[in-house]
Write a protein that holds these residues in place. Sequence first.
Motif, PDB file in Angstrom:
ATOM      1  N   GLY A  91       0.811  -1.207   0.000  1.00 56.53           N
ATOM      2  CA  GLY A  91       0.000   0.000   0.000  1.00 56.53           C
ATOM      3  C   GLY A  91       0.848   1.261   0.000  1.00 56.53           C
ATOM      4  O   GLY A  91       2.031   1.238   0.333  1.00 56.53           O
ATOM      5  N   ILE A  92       0.217   2.366  -0.394  1.00 57.70           N
ATOM      6  CA  ILE A  92       0.898   3.662  -0.507  1.00 57.70           C
ATOM      7  C   ILE A  92       0.028   4.729   0.147  1.00 57.70           C
ATOM      8  O   ILE A  92      -1.166   4.845  -0.160  1.00 57.70           O
ATOM      9  N   GLU A 138      -3.470  16.077   5.295  1.00 58.96           N
ATOM     10  CA  GLU A 138      -4.517  15.155   4.851  1.00 58.96           C
ATOM     11  C   GLU A 138      -3.875  13.919   4.234  1.00 58.96           C
ATOM     12  O   GLU A 138      -2.970  14.036   3.399  1.00 58.96           O
ATOM     13  N   SER A 139      -4.336  12.732   4.655  1.00 52.17           N
ATOM     14  CA  SER A 139      -3.804  11.474   4.122  1.00 52.17           C
ATOM     15  C   SER A 139      -4.664  10.990   2.959  1.00 52.17           C
ATOM     16  O   SER A 139      -5.893  11.080   2.996  1.00 52.17           O
ATOM     17  N   HIS A 140      -3.990  10.445   1.954  1.00 48.73           N
ATOM     18  CA  HIS A 140      -4.652   9.876   0.787  1.00 48.73           C
ATOM     19  C   HIS A 140      -4.121   8.459   0.596  1.00 48.73           C
ATOM     20  O   HIS A 140      -2.911   8.269   0.492  1.00 48.73           O
ATOM     21  N   GLY A 141      -5.031   7.473   0.562  1.00 46.89           N
ATOM     22  CA  GLY A 141      -4.602   6.082   0.467  1.00 46.89           C
ATOM     23  C   GLY A 141      -4.376   5.484   1.843  1.00 46.89           C
ATOM     24  O   GLY A 141      -4.438   6.164   2.872  1.00 46.89           O
ATOM     25  N   THR A 142      -4.098   4.168   1.858  1.00 45.64           N
ATOM     26  CA  THR A 142      -3.859   3.444   3.104  1.00 45.64           C
ATOM     27  C   THR A 142      -2.707   2.473   2.910  1.00 45.64           C
ATOM     28  O   THR A 142      -2.189   2.304   1.799  1.00 45.64           O
ATOM     29  N   ARG A 182       4.444  14.068   1.472  1.00 44.00           N
ATOM     30  CA  ARG A 182       5.236  12.930   1.928  1.00 44.00           C
ATOM     31  C   ARG A 182       4.569  11.627   1.484  1.00 44.00           C
ATOM     32  O   ARG A 182       3.340  11.570   1.342  1.00 44.00           O
ATOM     33  N   ILE A 183       5.368  10.583   1.311  1.00 39.87           N
ATOM     34  CA  ILE A 183       4.831   9.273   0.940  1.00 39.87           C
ATOM     35  C   ILE A 183       5.404   8.210   1.874  1.00 39.87           C
ATOM     36  O   ILE A 183       6.600   8.219   2.184  1.00 39.87           O
ATOM     37  N   THR A 184       4.521   7.298   2.305  1.00 40.86           N
ATOM     38  CA  THR A 184       4.916   6.111   3.059  1.00 40.86           C
ATOM     39  C   THR A 184       4.486   4.876   2.273  1.00 40.86           C
ATOM     40  O   THR A 184       3.344   4.823   1.793  1.00 40.86           O
ATOM     41  N   VAL A 185       5.382   3.916   2.140  1.00 42.43           N
ATOM     42  CA  VAL A 185       5.089   2.685   1.387  1.00 42.43           C
ATOM     43  C   VAL A 185       5.140   1.491   2.338  1.00 42.43           C
ATOM     44  O   VAL A 185       6.126   1.300   3.064  1.00 42.43           O
ATOM     45  N   SER A 186       4.077   0.700   2.343  1.00 48.08           N
ATOM     46  CA  SER A 186       4.031  -0.543   3.123  1.00 48.08           C
ATOM     47  C   SER A 186       4.326  -1.715   2.203  1.00 48.08           C
ATOM     48  O   SER A 186       3.865  -1.742   1.057  1.00 48.08           O
TER      49      SER A 186
END
Length: 231
Positions: A91-92, A138-142, A182-186
């Motif tokens: 996920g992103i 604000e977060s977009h995606g999970t 910012r981006i976080t990748v799981s």
Amino acid sequence: MTASKVFLFVILSVILVSSLPVSAFAASSGPNNPASGVNLPISTNADWVTPGNALTSDNVYATVVIAGASSDYLNATGFGFTIPAGATIDGIVVDVERKTSSAAGTSLDNSVKIIKGGAIVGTEHATATSYTTSDVTESHGTSADLWSTSWTPADINAANFGVAVSVKTTGSSKTVSIDNIRITVSYTPDTTAPTAAITYSTPGPYKSGDTVTITATFNEPVKDSPVPQLS
């Protein structure tokens, strides 16, 4: 124990140990900041001013002035990920820190889409949350959202991976500002069990009572996974 039984015992011990499964575990990388922010025109929409100001959360902003219209895309790329080869992307999450100069009317996402291989792709992730006059993220995606696109670690690690953000307003002219993206990748690391190459250092034939020396060389194990041991 006969020589054949010694030989079989050694082989079976190594095969059984080296084929044990490695437990899967979830991991994440980020949140990472982009290295580049640029204005990407959408028809005759309003341009982002100083789009490179969205690289860090420092109260120095990328801005666009809009009166009841939409902006161009602010393209943020170069997030510097190093997802390990063989991992499965799960996920992103894209976090946008933003604000508006006036609460009169509305300021909203117009479009938030992912960038893969330098192209804007995937499903729309604009939210319906109104911008406020102070910074809000604000977060977009999970962590389980792939944005309707398939991913490899190489796609995420590429310099042209990123996100495109366009905004819109109603009512009188407003300045919409983005401080940081910012981006976080799981992801799930590769869980393929290491295999072993076996060398017999003591030449045969063997007889009962002989000491047999073997060397088992395992391929490079998955990072942070247990290394099989000979029993």
